[in-house]
Design a protein around this motif. Structure first.
Motif, mmCIF file in Angstrom:
data_model
loop_
_atom_site.group_PDB
_atom_site.id
_atom_site.type_symbol
_atom_site.label_atom_id
_atom_site.label_comp_id
_atom_site.label_asym_id
_atom_site.label_seq_id
_atom_site.Cartn_x
_atom_site.Cartn_y
_atom_site.Cartn_z
ATOM 1 N N TYR A 44 -4.442 5.873 -4.785
ATOM 2 C CA TYR A 44 -5.230 7.249 -4.457
ATOM 3 C C TYR A 44 -5.635 7.908 -5.905
ATOM 4 C CZ TYR A 44 -6.638 11.591 -2.719
ATOM 5 O OH TYR A 44 -7.186 12.834 -2.470
ATOM 6 N N ILE A 70 0.779 -1.229 0.138
ATOM 7 C CA ILE A 70 0.080 0.003 -0.192
ATOM 8 C C ILE A 70 1.095 1.271 0.060
ATOM 9 C CG2 ILE A 70 -1.600 1.280 1.336
ATOM 10 C CD1 ILE A 70 -2.992 -1.292 2.245
ATOM 11 N N SER A 105 0.665 3.837 -3.366
ATOM 12 C CA SER A 105 -0.056 4.847 -2.666
ATOM 13 C C SER A 105 -0.608 5.789 -3.793
ATOM 14 C CB SER A 105 0.426 5.606 -1.441
ATOM 15 O OG SER A 105 1.699 6.283 -1.801
#
Length: 195
Positions: free
Chosen positions: A181, A173, A177
């Motif tokens: 996102y 993650i 990211s």
């Protein structure tokens, strides 16, 4: 450091860069490293060699050391396994080593929980796997395969397995990211997000 919201106005009416270019938006990327350091054909050769090595040796370890197949049978099945999956052999630059590394990951994450350097090995593998698996393609079968394998064959130390797979997910993650996102931001602009 920039988290999402980086729009490309020339692709799909301003789609988020990290959502449309998912396989290039990780902080650490094995593929980007190989193609920056080596000429294209050498980088491709190294990438295919890494893929086939993970696939072959992972399946060999599972068959020979865990399931106790004979060495010749393990070599034969591992050779066949390493060339049969098209995602593990052909479409590798955008998918990474996730499909090919599944048996390798299962062997080390699941069957080596009682070894002395278990967390060191699984952390290194987590960093390597997170640097070369795409969020929407090869990570899902890799991580899902690890979790499902737990229910098929229990590890010697289940809590160690839980810690190492949680660490793998956290590293993944963090590394992806921007892309994750970006998917979230771009999803709000698409009909797929609403369905």
């Amino acid at each position: 450091f920039h988290v999402g919201g980086n729009f490309l106005h020339n692709i799909q009416s301003g789609g988020d860069y990290h959502a449309t270019q998912a396989f290039l938006s990780s902080y650490l990327s094995l593929e980007k490293f190989l193609f920056k350091v080596f000429p294209i054909w050498i980088a491709l050769l190294l990438h295919k060699f890494i893929l086939l090595s993970f696939s072959f040796f992972g399946m060999y370890f599972v068959l020979h050391k865990v399931l106790h197949f004979k060495k010749v049978e393990s070599l034969f099945v591992s050779s066949f396994f390493s060339v049969i999956n098209p995602y593990a052999l052909h479409s590798t630059i955008q998918h990474g080593i996730g499909y090919a590394a599944l048996p390798f990951a299962v062997y080390f994450f699941l069957f080596k929980t009682d070894k002395k350097h278990y967390f060191l090995i699984t952390t290194i593998l987590s960093i390597l796997f997170s640097s070369s698996t795409s969020p929407v393609h090869s990570f899902l079968p890799l991580y899902g395969g690890l979790i499902i394998s737990y229910f098929i064959i229990k590890p010697a130390k289940p809590i160690y397995f839980l810690i190492s797979t949680s660490l793998f997910l956290l590293i993944y993650i963090i590394n992806w990211s921007e892309s994750l996102y970006g998917f979230y931001e771009y999803g709000q602009l698409s009909s797929r997000y609403l369905s």
